[in-house]
Enzyme design. Structure first.
Site, mmCIF file in Angstrom:
data_model
loop_
_atom_site.group_PDB
_atom_site.id
_atom_site.type_symbol
_atom_site.label_atom_id
_atom_site.label_comp_id
_atom_site.label_asym_id
_atom_site.label_seq_id
_atom_site.Cartn_x
_atom_site.Cartn_y
_atom_site.Cartn_z
ATOM 1 N N CYS A 260 32.876 -25.730 34.600
ATOM 2 C CA CYS A 260 31.985 -25.683 33.431
ATOM 3 C C CYS A 260 30.798 -26.639 33.529
ATOM 4 O O CYS A 260 29.652 -26.195 33.587
ATOM 5 C CB CYS A 260 32.789 -26.009 32.176
HETATM 6 N N1 LIG Z 1 38.405 -23.358 32.767
HETATM 7 C C1 LIG Z 1 37.966 -23.926 31.649
HETATM 8 O O1 LIG Z 1 38.402 -25.008 31.292
HETATM 9 C C2 LIG Z 1 36.936 -23.223 30.763
HETATM 10 C C3 LIG Z 1 36.687 -23.755 29.495
HETATM 11 C C4 LIG Z 1 35.784 -23.100 28.657
HETATM 12 C C5 LIG Z 1 35.115 -21.960 29.099
HETATM 13 N N2 LIG Z 1 35.343 -21.479 30.356
HETATM 14 C C6 LIG Z 1 34.636 -20.258 30.740
HETATM 15 O O2 LIG Z 1 35.550 -19.171 30.669
HETATM 16 C C7 LIG Z 1 35.265 -18.213 31.698
HETATM 17 C C8 LIG Z 1 36.497 -17.987 32.569
HETATM 18 O O3 LIG Z 1 36.823 -19.220 33.192
HETATM 19 P P1 LIG Z 1 38.247 -19.486 33.831
HETATM 20 O O4 LIG Z 1 38.299 -20.939 34.127
HETATM 21 O O5 LIG Z 1 39.321 -18.861 33.018
HETATM 22 O O6 LIG Z 1 38.092 -18.664 35.199
HETATM 23 P P2 LIG Z 1 39.277 -18.250 36.213
HETATM 24 O O7 LIG Z 1 38.632 -18.076 37.530
HETATM 25 O O8 LIG Z 1 40.436 -19.191 36.063
HETATM 26 O O9 LIG Z 1 39.765 -16.851 35.654
HETATM 27 C C9 LIG Z 1 38.975 -15.709 35.682
HETATM 28 C C10 LIG Z 1 39.881 -14.518 35.912
HETATM 29 O O10 LIG Z 1 39.071 -13.352 35.847
HETATM 30 C C11 LIG Z 1 39.490 -12.457 36.848
HETATM 31 N N3 LIG Z 1 38.395 -11.539 37.110
HETATM 32 C C12 LIG Z 1 37.278 -11.715 37.850
HETATM 33 N N4 LIG Z 1 36.496 -10.633 37.790
HETATM 34 C C13 LIG Z 1 37.121 -9.755 36.986
HETATM 35 C C14 LIG Z 1 36.809 -8.442 36.543
HETATM 36 N N5 LIG Z 1 35.681 -7.843 36.900
HETATM 37 N N6 LIG Z 1 37.699 -7.846 35.738
HETATM 38 C C15 LIG Z 1 38.840 -8.457 35.384
HETATM 39 N N7 LIG Z 1 39.190 -9.693 35.761
HETATM 40 C C16 LIG Z 1 38.326 -10.324 36.567
HETATM 41 C C17 LIG Z 1 39.876 -13.326 38.011
HETATM 42 O O11 LIG Z 1 40.757 -12.662 38.888
HETATM 43 C C18 LIG Z 1 40.558 -14.496 37.272
HETATM 44 O O12 LIG Z 1 41.938 -14.274 37.107
HETATM 45 C C19 LIG Z 1 34.061 -18.755 32.451
HETATM 46 O O13 LIG Z 1 32.901 -18.244 31.874
HETATM 47 C C20 LIG Z 1 34.130 -20.260 32.166
HETATM 48 O O14 LIG Z 1 32.866 -20.877 32.263
HETATM 49 C C21 LIG Z 1 36.265 -22.082 31.190
#
Ligand SMILES: NC(=O)c1ccc[n+]([C@@H]2O[C@H](COP(=O)([O-])OP(=O)(O)OC[C@H]3O[C@@H](n4cnc5c(N)ncnc54)[C@H](O)[C@@H]3O)[C@@H](O)[C@H]2O)c1
Length: 428
Positions: A260
């Site tokens: 992030c």
């Molecule tokens: N990790 C954090 O602490 C956090 C906190 C707030 C916001 N975010 C935001 O949330 C979003 C997700 O982050 P995350 O950390 O969960 O990512 P992550 O990589 O842990 O998870 C994303 C998931 O999406 C899947 N994926 C990718 N492309 C896809 C598609 N086309 N269709 C279906 N699934 C798909 C991946 O396989 C993965 O399992 C990002 O925008 C991030 O900036 C993350």
């Protein structure tokens, strides 16, 4: 009620489980067949999520996972939690969001709600995502289906952090979209914060992350300034935080990490250009934060030099590959940058991180793939010329480190509470 959560990562999985806990039936969708299989087998791939929690909801039928996006036709609402990284030119890459929109659009039912949770620039939901959903479904947002944005506030490894209790900002494409979205989240989250539009909700999330990036840069810069004056930044922060108003502590470190803070601010920088606006605070913070690993490497060189050793040929043990304590997430971790910089200067670098036992082949730093965490024992630790603390996991025994290591460079003030021979620890 039955919903789908697309993207079962650090955000999507805890959110799915919170809805399941609130008696909503959740279909988790992901393109990663291995994750889907693990979840249906009642296993967890995220350290702070217990397999027993997943098992409970799989068993009760409240949660199941699938790669079959056609099943979107079974649900009333779809929540999208897919990655939003930067591309190689450090510009927003919303291709995962767009791809998800294209994939689910043909299966959307009339009246369904689509909510984007991925962090992104203002306009993604009501411009980019809306366009692909309307095109693929033949329906109109705000008329035939509802559209909203609600940012996630996940704080990995914080035991006090609970999806249900963290207030959730929600913005709708129309007032009716907002009503639908708040009705949905109200089932699982205690406090909702409705805002006037999807854009206001997108901008709120960016403000939160930019605030962190800028304040971390500030203490990183002050660390260098105070260090030159012989003042310890850590002591100063401890004293300053006793002020009961108008101050919030941020801590210096070896650079920014995670999915992030190093990334999200630049989503705004990119979008601001379209409006002839410049994000000078964001750029400056980025510049200071990305220079921190270089500073750490200089401190490592100085610490070795004080023992008549050169970086070139020295053996260095880096502690903590994950970007923050108590997590197994090493995305964007400055530890990789440190390992690269030290290796380029001829050092032989190994790491110790019980939460990252081996660097996966999918890592952004694939040249380290297969590298394993060293075993923690006196002989191993003592065999390194220097130990560099990049991340202060609580599970590391810092007293043993103080007793065993030849020299320690500490970027996290992890050695503050241990007994250590004078001159052995260098703060960086
Ligand atoms: N990790 C954090 O602490 C956090 C906190 C707030 C916001 N975010 C935001 O949330 C979003 C997700 O982050 P995350 O950390 O969960 O990512 P992550 O990589 O842990 O998870 C994303 C998931 O999406 C899947 N994926 C990718 N492309 C896809 C598609 N086309 N269709 C279906 N699934 C798909 C991946 O396989 C993965 O399992 C990002 O925008 C991030 O900036 C993350």
């Amino acid at each position: 009620m039955k919903i789908a959560v697309v993207g079962l990562g650090y955000v999507g999985l805890p959110l799915s489980l919170q809805f399941a806990r609130s008696c909503v039936i959740v279909l988790g969708l992901d393109i990663d067949a291995k994750k889907v299989q693990l979840l249906n087998d009642r296993q967890s791939y995220i350290k702070h999520i217990e397999p027993s929690t997943i098992a409970e909801f799989v068993r009760s039928g409240k949660f199941s996972a699938s790669t079959d996006f056609g099943r979107v036709k079974e649900v009333e609402a779809v929540i999208i939690c897919v990655p939003t990284p930067l591309n190689k030119n450090r510009e927003p890459d919303i291709s995962f969001v767009i791809e998800t929109g294209r994939t689910i659009a043909p299966y959307l039912s009339k009246g369904a709600l689509v909510v984007l949770e991925s962090t992104t620039y203002p306009g993604t939901t009501d411009e980019d995502l809306r366009a692909v959903l309307e095109e693929g479904s033949g329906m109109k947002a705000g008329v035939d289906f509802h559209l909203a944005f609600s940012p996630e506030r996940e704080d990995p490894a914080n035991e006090q952090s609970n999806v249900k209790l963290i207030p959730k900002v929600v913005g709708g494409y129309t007032p009716a979209c907002l009503d639908r979205a708040t009705a949905l989240y109200g089932k699982a989250i205690d406090t909702l914060v409705p805002v006037s539009s999807c854009r206001a909700a997108e901008a709120t999330k960016l403000l939160e992350n930019i605030f962190r990036s800028v304040n971390i840069a500030l203490v990183n810069e002050l660390k260098l300034v105070y260090n030159a004056m012989g003042i310890d930044i850590w002591e100063v922060i401890e004293a300053a935080k006793t002020k009961p108003f108008g101050f919030m502590p941020f801590y210096p470190g070896p650079g920014l990490g995670g999915h992030c803070i190093p990334i999200d601010p630049f989503y705004l920088t990119w979008k601001a250009r379209e409006f002839d606006q410049h994000t000078r605070f964001i750029e400056l913070a980025g510049e200071i934060n990305t220079r921190m690993p270089e500073h750490v490497v200089h401190r490592v060189a100085d610490a070795l030099n004080s023992q008549r050793k050169a970086l070139n040929g020295s053996r260095i043990l880096l502690i903590g590959l994950a970007y923050k304590p108590e997590v197994d997430d090493e995305r964007e971790s400055p530890s990789y940058v440190l390992m690269d910089l030290l290796s380029e200067r001829g050092a032989e670098v190994d790491y110790y991180d019980p939460y990252v036992p081996v660097v996966k082949s999918t890592s952004e730093h694939s040249h380290f793939a297969g590298k394993k965490s060293v075993t923690w024992n006196q002989a191993n630790v003592a065999s390194f010329d220097l130990v560099l603390i990049a991340t202060n996991h609580k599970c590391v025994n810092y007293q043993e480190l103080a007793d065993w290591a030849q020299r320690v460079v500490d970027t996290r003030n992890a050695m503050a509470a241990v007994q250590v021979a004078p001159g052995k620890v260098w703060k960086a």
